[in-house]
Design an enzyme around this catalytic site. Structure first.
Site, PDB file in Angstrom:
ATOM      1  N   HIS B 258     105.005  -4.555 -49.799  1.00  0.00           N
ATOM      2  CA  HIS B 258     106.252  -4.638 -49.029  1.00  0.00           C
ATOM      3  C   HIS B 258     107.182  -5.692 -49.618  1.00  0.00           C
ATOM      4  O   HIS B 258     106.759  -6.796 -49.918  1.00  0.00           O
ATOM      5  CB  HIS B 258     105.960  -4.939 -47.556  1.00  0.00           C
ATOM      6  CG  HIS B 258     107.095  -4.490 -46.702  1.00  0.00           C
ATOM      7  ND1 HIS B 258     108.226  -5.236 -46.541  1.00  0.00           N
ATOM      8  CD2 HIS B 258     107.292  -3.330 -46.037  1.00  0.00           C
ATOM      9  CE1 HIS B 258     109.069  -4.560 -45.786  1.00  0.00           C
ATOM     10  NE2 HIS B 258     108.522  -3.395 -45.456  1.00  0.00           N
ATOM     11  N   PRO B 259     108.454  -5.331 -49.798  1.00  0.00           N
ATOM     12  CA  PRO B 259     109.355  -6.216 -50.543  1.00  0.00           C
ATOM     13  C   PRO B 259     110.011  -7.330 -49.735  1.00  0.00           C
ATOM     14  O   PRO B 259     110.847  -8.046 -50.273  1.00  0.00           O
ATOM     15  CB  PRO B 259     110.420  -5.239 -51.067  1.00  0.00           C
ATOM     16  CG  PRO B 259     110.458  -4.150 -50.057  1.00  0.00           C
ATOM     17  CD  PRO B 259     109.073  -4.043 -49.467  1.00  0.00           C
ATOM     18  N   CYS B 260     109.598  -7.541 -48.497  1.00  0.00           N
ATOM     19  CA  CYS B 260     110.347  -8.506 -47.682  1.00  0.00           C
ATOM     20  C   CYS B 260     110.323  -9.926 -48.238  1.00  0.00           C
ATOM     21  O   CYS B 260     111.224 -10.705 -47.978  1.00  0.00           O
ATOM     22  CB  CYS B 260     109.852  -8.476 -46.238  1.00  0.00           C
ATOM     23  SG  CYS B 260     108.077  -8.690 -46.080  1.00  0.00           S
ATOM     24  N   ARG B 261     109.289 -10.273 -49.015  1.00  0.00           N
ATOM     25  CA  ARG B 261     109.240 -11.637 -49.552  1.00  0.00           C
ATOM     26  C   ARG B 261     109.612 -11.693 -51.035  1.00  0.00           C
ATOM     27  O   ARG B 261     109.614 -12.769 -51.628  1.00  0.00           O
ATOM     28  CB  ARG B 261     107.818 -12.201 -49.389  1.00  0.00           C
ATOM     29  CG  ARG B 261     107.297 -12.233 -47.973  1.00  0.00           C
ATOM     30  CD  ARG B 261     107.686 -13.503 -47.245  1.00  0.00           C
ATOM     31  NE  ARG B 261     107.383 -14.682 -48.027  1.00  0.00           N
ATOM     32  CZ  ARG B 261     108.159 -15.765 -48.089  1.00  0.00           C
ATOM     33  NH1 ARG B 261     109.276 -15.807 -47.416  1.00  0.00           N
ATOM     34  NH2 ARG B 261     107.810 -16.793 -48.826  1.00  0.00           N
ATOM     35  N   HIS B 262     109.878 -10.546 -51.618  1.00  0.00           N
ATOM     36  CA  HIS B 262     110.078 -10.526 -53.072  1.00  0.00           C
ATOM     37  C   HIS B 262     111.235 -11.410 -53.523  1.00  0.00           C
ATOM     38  O   HIS B 262     111.126 -12.142 -54.500  1.00  0.00           O
ATOM     39  CB  HIS B 262     110.343  -9.094 -53.567  1.00  0.00           C
ATOM     40  CG  HIS B 262     109.133  -8.217 -53.549  1.00  0.00           C
ATOM     41  ND1 HIS B 262     107.916  -8.624 -53.082  1.00  0.00           N
ATOM     42  CD2 HIS B 262     108.961  -6.924 -53.936  1.00  0.00           C
ATOM     43  CE1 HIS B 262     107.039  -7.640 -53.181  1.00  0.00           C
ATOM     44  NE2 HIS B 262     107.647  -6.584 -53.696  1.00  0.00           N
TER      45      HIS B 262
END
Lengths: 349, 315
Positions: B258-262
């Protein structure tokens, strides 16, 4: 150097006390979910109960990791495009170096009974016969991928969303089998200048849109160690004295002592079409997507033209049904979890 | 999918529909990419690591803001020789292991960390919180039979019927016998099996970062249930950051980081580089990004060359 193509050694027990049977590592198949989805909608929307063979395209690439072989892959794009999306697809996969197209035939039956009733032996012979004819007619020189033609039979149970299927990678059987004289990593068989020049030439071949997907080729190495990669059509220009010839192919196999399956029909082609009895071949493999002479192999093999093959009407023996966990049997995949509208509705609730 | 995750997906979908793609670069400031920067970074990856290629995907799923032939990146047939979970078990030995509860009580997984850590950082003001995406850990981690295994039972009589003598493997002396390929029929769960992965990278318009998707195959080249893919994800992430969702370009559900912290993590990596006097170039973004992803999927051996040293622990 010209000895490579002019040996009169009639195979069997020849060079250096080695002389094993040349054995080929079978190719494996891998099918993306998208293929079955596209087949299902094709079946429901277009084909109906029509069971005619469908021309499809499989994809493969040279082995790029030392631990795993590459496989023949079927994707949604392997099937004919849906009417709405005719044009664009062909263009986009053209020149993709990780997707060398291979022609194949899909036989999808309407019932499980007719799937099992298929005469697999004669189907395989028919596919082998097509390869034999393409060799004899010279078509292979124009489109080398015809040598790797494949077959898949299937039964799509659209009520249960399960698909039973079986691949065949037809290979013409040389009788007696070819003899392996020697096989070594290319880095050992070639001198450093030759290896470096060959790497560069192969990378150039793989980077060019027009040749990236061409899986069989000729390599000439001149007396000053310069390697050139050429298409099969250039055969007549390759026979100058004083240059070494390697018969190269994209090798999906990762094993350090064995060539992969595509070499098998290439040998049949060389034997039948160019009447050679002894060759050096190059199993072209990559690492990180670039030519790798450490894992690529150079081998030497001898063989003779089977008597029966001199008759252009002959139907040569062929082998190549894919094994499933070591056994001759079909595979089943169920996409019920992923495709059944009822189950999807339940899981979404 | 839990409700909060679904709500978030719906919200994200709406935002994506009504907002335009990023066009102004905020690479150094926020660690995110504009669409054209994503394409440039992808071109750079494909040219340096040619096992990656651009794909067009299904025409019906095409994103108009990306070039038709550059919808996403993919590398296929990537080996994964060991399960990440067992590597971690060896590594962490007996410290802090917790047997996670699950409804059936019979095949709970061993987790190496009872409470997956979420590192908060100060500079996340523009990034939606991960808390909205919580997955209930009990159900995500049950071992589920592969597609293949699930169906096999009902088909066994049928298979047996046709495994008669004519189906015996024909002896062909030029075919390399399959001992190499099915060397270890693993009844024993301790024998690790070679899996392969297709890894794809899409552009996530909402988070403005690349997003990694995993499609796994078992040793006999049959598709892996996305849930089994979690065995190849570092356990810190398997419980939290790896979700199973619809792929934007490919059919079906796939495991995805999941890209929420990328953006936040990439921003830190970029800051470290800049503090060392290295001027980060946006077309190198995916090399840095893939190095960062290797901490999430440590045993999947995809290609990414590094042209500069990032040091040992940059994030």
């Amino acid at each position: 150097m010209s000895s490579i193509s002019s040996s009169k050694n009639g195979g069997g027990g020849g060079g250096g006390g080695d002389g094993r049977i040349l054995q080929f590592a079978p190719l494996g198949s891998i099918v993306d979910d998208g293929f079955w989805r596209r087949l299902s909608s094709l079946k429901l929307d277009t084909l109906g109960i029509d069971q005619s063979p469908i021309e499809i395209t499989g994809f493969y690439a040279p082995c790029s990791h030392t631990q795993v072989s590459n496989h023949l892959t079927l994707l949604a794009e392997s099937l004919p495009p849906e009417p709405s999306e005719q044009s664009s697809l062909r263009e986009t996969s053209h020149g993709n170096r990780n997707r060398c197209p291979v022609p194949g035939t899909l036989l999808n039956t309407n019932t499980l009974e007719s799937f099992h009733a298929l005469d697999r032996e004669s189907l395989l012979r028919m596919e082998g016969k097509k390869i034999f004819e393409d060799i004899c007619s010279g078509k292979v020189e124009e489109d080398a991928s015809l040598l790797s033609r494949f077959l898949i039979i299937s039964f799509a149970d659209l009520k249960k969303w399960s698909f039973r299927y079986w691949f065949a990678f037809p290979a013409l059987v040389l009788d007696p089998p070819a003899t392996l004289i020697n096989i070594q990593p290319a880095a050992k068989m070639l001198n450093p200048e030759e290896a470096e020049s060959l790497s560069a030439a192969c990378n150039e071949w793989r980077n060019s849109i027009s040749t990236a997907g061409v899986p069989f080729f000729l390599v000439t190495i001149s007396s000053n160690s310069q390697a050139t990669v050429r298409p099969l059509q250039d055969w007549e220009f390759c026979q100058d004295d004083g240059q070494k010839i390697l018969f190269g192919f994209y090798d999906p196999c990762h094993l350090p002592n064995h060539p992969g399956w595509p070499l098998r029909n290439f040998v049949a082609f060389i034997c039948l079409r160019w009447k050679l009895e002894k060759i050096q071949f190059l199993c072209y493999r990559e690492r990180h997507g670039l030519a790798d002479m450490g894992s690529s192999l150079v081998g030497e093999a001898s063989f003779s033209l089977p008597q029966g093959w001199k008759d252009p009407q002959c139907v040569p023996k062929a082998v190549g049904w894919e094994l499933n966990k070591g056994k001759l049997s079909s595979r089943i995949i169920s996409l019920a979890e992923a495709m059944n509208p009822e189950r999807l509705a339940v899981s979404a609730a | 999918m839990v409700l909060s995750q679904k709500l978030h997906e719906a919200f994200k979908g709406t935002v994506e529909r009504i907002t335009g793609p990023r066009t102004v670069s905020a690479f150094k400031e926020k660690g995110v990419l504009s669409v054209s920067e994503f394409v440039a970074a992808g071109d750079s990856l494909v040219s340096k690591c040619p096992t990656w290629s651009w794909e067009a995907g299904e025409p019906s799923k095409r994103k108009s803001y990306l070039p038709a032939d550059k919808q996403y990146l993919i590398t296929r047939n990537v080996p994964c020789l060991r399960r990440a979970i067992s590597v971690e078990e060896e590594y962490e030995a007996a410290g802090g292991e917790v047997l996670l509860d699950n409804d059936d009580n019979d095949d709970g997984w061993l987790a190496t960390h009872g409470n997956p850590r979420v590192t908060k950082s100060e500079d996340e003001e523009n990034l939606p919180s991960m808390d909205t995406l919580e997955i209930s850990s009990g159900r995500a981690i049950r071992s589920i039979p592969s597609y293949f295994g699930g169906q096999e039972e009902e088909d066994i009589p049928d298979m047996a019927e046709y495994e008669d003598s004519e189906n015996l493997v024909e002896m062909d002396p030029a075919t390399l016998q399959s001992t190499y390929f099915v060397a270890h029929e693993p009844e024993d769960d301790n024998i690790l099996r070679t899996r392969t992965y297709d890894i794809s990278i899409t552009y996530d318009k909402y988070y403005q970062t690349p997003r990694v998707w995993l499609t796994g195959y078992d040793e006999s080249r049959m598709p892996l249930q996305p849930e089994l893919v979690l065995e190849d994800v570092s356990q810190d992430h398997a419980h939290k950051t790896v979700t199973i969702e619809d792929h934007p370009h490919l059919p079906g559900k796939h495991a995805s980081v999941h890209p929420c912290r990328h953006g936040a993590v990439m921003k830190k990596i970029i800051d470290v580089l800049m503090s060392r006097g290295v001027e980060p170039e946006v077309d190198k973004y995916l090399f840095l990004f893939l190095k960062f992803m290797a901490s999430v999927i440590p045993t999947i051996e995809y290609d990414y060359t590094m042209e500069f040293d990032l040091g040992s622990s940059s994030h």
